[in-house]
Scaffold this active site. Structure first.
Site, PDB file in Angstrom:
ATOM      1  N   ARG A 171       0.815  -1.213   0.000  1.00 17.40           N
ATOM      2  CA  ARG A 171       0.000   0.000   0.000  1.00 17.40           C
ATOM      3  C   ARG A 171       0.856   1.275   0.000  1.00 17.40           C
ATOM      4  O   ARG A 171       0.515   2.273   0.623  1.00 17.40           O
ATOM      5  CB  ARG A 171      -0.971   0.023   1.192  1.00 17.40           C
ATOM      6  CG  ARG A 171      -1.884  -1.184   1.250  1.00 17.40           C
ATOM      7  CD  ARG A 171      -2.856  -1.240   0.083  1.00 17.40           C
ATOM      8  NE  ARG A 171      -3.623  -2.479   0.130  1.00 17.40           N
ATOM      9  CZ  ARG A 171      -3.323  -3.605  -0.531  1.00 17.40           C
ATOM     10  NH1 ARG A 171      -2.257  -3.629  -1.342  1.00 17.40           N
ATOM     11  NH2 ARG A 171      -4.059  -4.670  -0.430  1.00 17.40           N
ATOM     12  N   SER A 220     -10.764   0.412   4.114  1.00 16.35           N
ATOM     13  CA  SER A 220      -9.881  -0.169   5.131  1.00 16.35           C
ATOM     14  C   SER A 220      -9.078   0.927   5.810  1.00 16.35           C
ATOM     15  O   SER A 220      -8.381   1.700   5.155  1.00 16.35           O
ATOM     16  CB  SER A 220      -8.938  -1.183   4.492  1.00 16.35           C
ATOM     17  OG  SER A 220      -9.651  -2.286   4.003  1.00 16.35           O
ATOM     18  N   GLU A 290      -3.863   3.129   6.884  1.00 15.32           N
ATOM     19  CA  GLU A 290      -3.916   2.933   5.436  1.00 15.32           C
ATOM     20  C   GLU A 290      -4.634   4.117   4.794  1.00 15.32           C
ATOM     21  O   GLU A 290      -4.289   4.540   3.696  1.00 15.32           O
ATOM     22  CB  GLU A 290      -4.638   1.629   5.089  1.00 15.32           C
ATOM     23  CG  GLU A 290      -4.677   1.316   3.608  1.00 15.32           C
ATOM     24  CD  GLU A 290      -5.197  -0.073   3.305  1.00 15.32           C
ATOM     25  OE1 GLU A 290      -5.859  -0.228   2.261  1.00 15.32           O
ATOM     26  OE2 GLU A 290      -4.951  -1.002   4.093  1.00 15.32           O
TER      27      GLU A 290
END
Length: 298
Positions: A171, A220, A290
């Site tokens: 990510r 998320s 995130e």
């Protein structure tokens, strides 16, 4: 901060003090000092070339994985429109505009018999965001499929960067600050449209069953730490349903934060930090955000 440029040369739309809450999934947060929606690539390049170098620039896609703080975003927020949202297939290579959604990319791939990009159907964002954050889900990520991408740098220069150039990790990429991804090329593999659709249906059903898709959320919230699932750590720390003001940890999926109605961006971020604190106390694990948090705290 004022923009030192000739606004008569701008062909796109430049809006001062533009509210960003309507443009992000949480439906909370402050204003952009300036919001620029370029007409095309040349317009974007000309704008950035003429913009004073000290003015910060940030790209905004669908605003799905972002908290815009209540004090707003200084400088210029750039949002790519329809001119940057085309997707074409040539063999198993997909050429995708930076403003194209994951749904459009995966649907175009299905119609062309290109498999391997079905997971993009499940990521609520645009190609620019996927490339920047190495977006992924259901066993796939952008690092697996990206051939290269066209990027307009903060200087206005257009460059092509390969997946190796972006230094992908989980990510995260090393895309330069202020750069805007205007297109990307993804490589899939030959497949049958019916089988591709079946896989997309499976992913959609799994998301619907496990995630609060009809809520004001940001996707998320925390990265999965090595050897752990973030949602499980949050649940074990007793945070399911935890609430600060109008912000709440989802009871359906504990790695999602919700705006239950009138949450401020500060309440959403504070809730995330409280979850991180409780998880650290319970398990010793430091959860990493995130969700991207941008702008100024009020």
């Amino acid at each position: 901060m004022t923009l030192v440029l000739d606004q008569t040369t701008i062909r796109g739309k430049l809006t001062p003090n533009a509210p960003l809450a309507p443009l992000v999934w949480f439906k909370a947060g402050g204003h952009a000092q300036w919001l620029f929606e370029p007409k095309d690539m040349a317009d974007l390049q000309d704008f950035l070339r003429s913009l004073a170098p000290e003015v910060p620039v940030m790209a905004l896609g669908l605003g799905s994985n972002m908290i815009v703080r209540d004090g707003g975003v200084p400088g210029v927020v750039i949002r790519l429109g329809k001119a940057f949202a085309k997707v074409t297939a040539d063999g198993v290579t997909l050429t995708c505009g930076g403003g194209a959604s994951g749904i459009l990319v995966s649907s175009t791939a299905r119609d062309a018999g290109v498999a391997g990009v079905e997971f993009l159907r499940s990521i609520p964002g645009t190609v620019g965001g996927f490339v920047r954050m190495n977006g992924g889900a259901y066993g796939g990520e952008v690092a697996d499929i990206l051939i290269d991408c066209d990027v307009v740098l903060r200087s206005g220069e257009l460059v092509t960067l390969t997946a190796a150039d972006l230094g992908y990790t989980y990510r995260h990429s090393e895309l330069p600050e202020g750069a805007v991804v205007v297109s990307a090329r993804f490589k899939g593999r030959a497949g049958e449209p019916a089988a591709i659709q079946a896989e997309m249906d499976r992913i959609s059903a799994a998301r619907e069953a496990s995630q609060p898709l009809r809520s004001k959320t940001g996707g998320s919230t925390f990265k999965n730490p090595d050897g752990h699932k973030a949602w499980q750590l949050v649940d074990e720390a007793g945070c399911r349903g935890l609430q600060i003001g109008g912000a709440q940890v989802s009871e359906k999926h504990t790695n999602f934060l919700l705006n239950t109605g009138d949450a401020t961006a500060a309440q959403i971020e504070d809730l995330g930090e409280e979850v991180r604190r409780r998880v650290k106390d319970r398990s010793g694990v430091d959860l990493e955000w995130e969700i991207q948090r941008v702008g100024v705290k009020s």
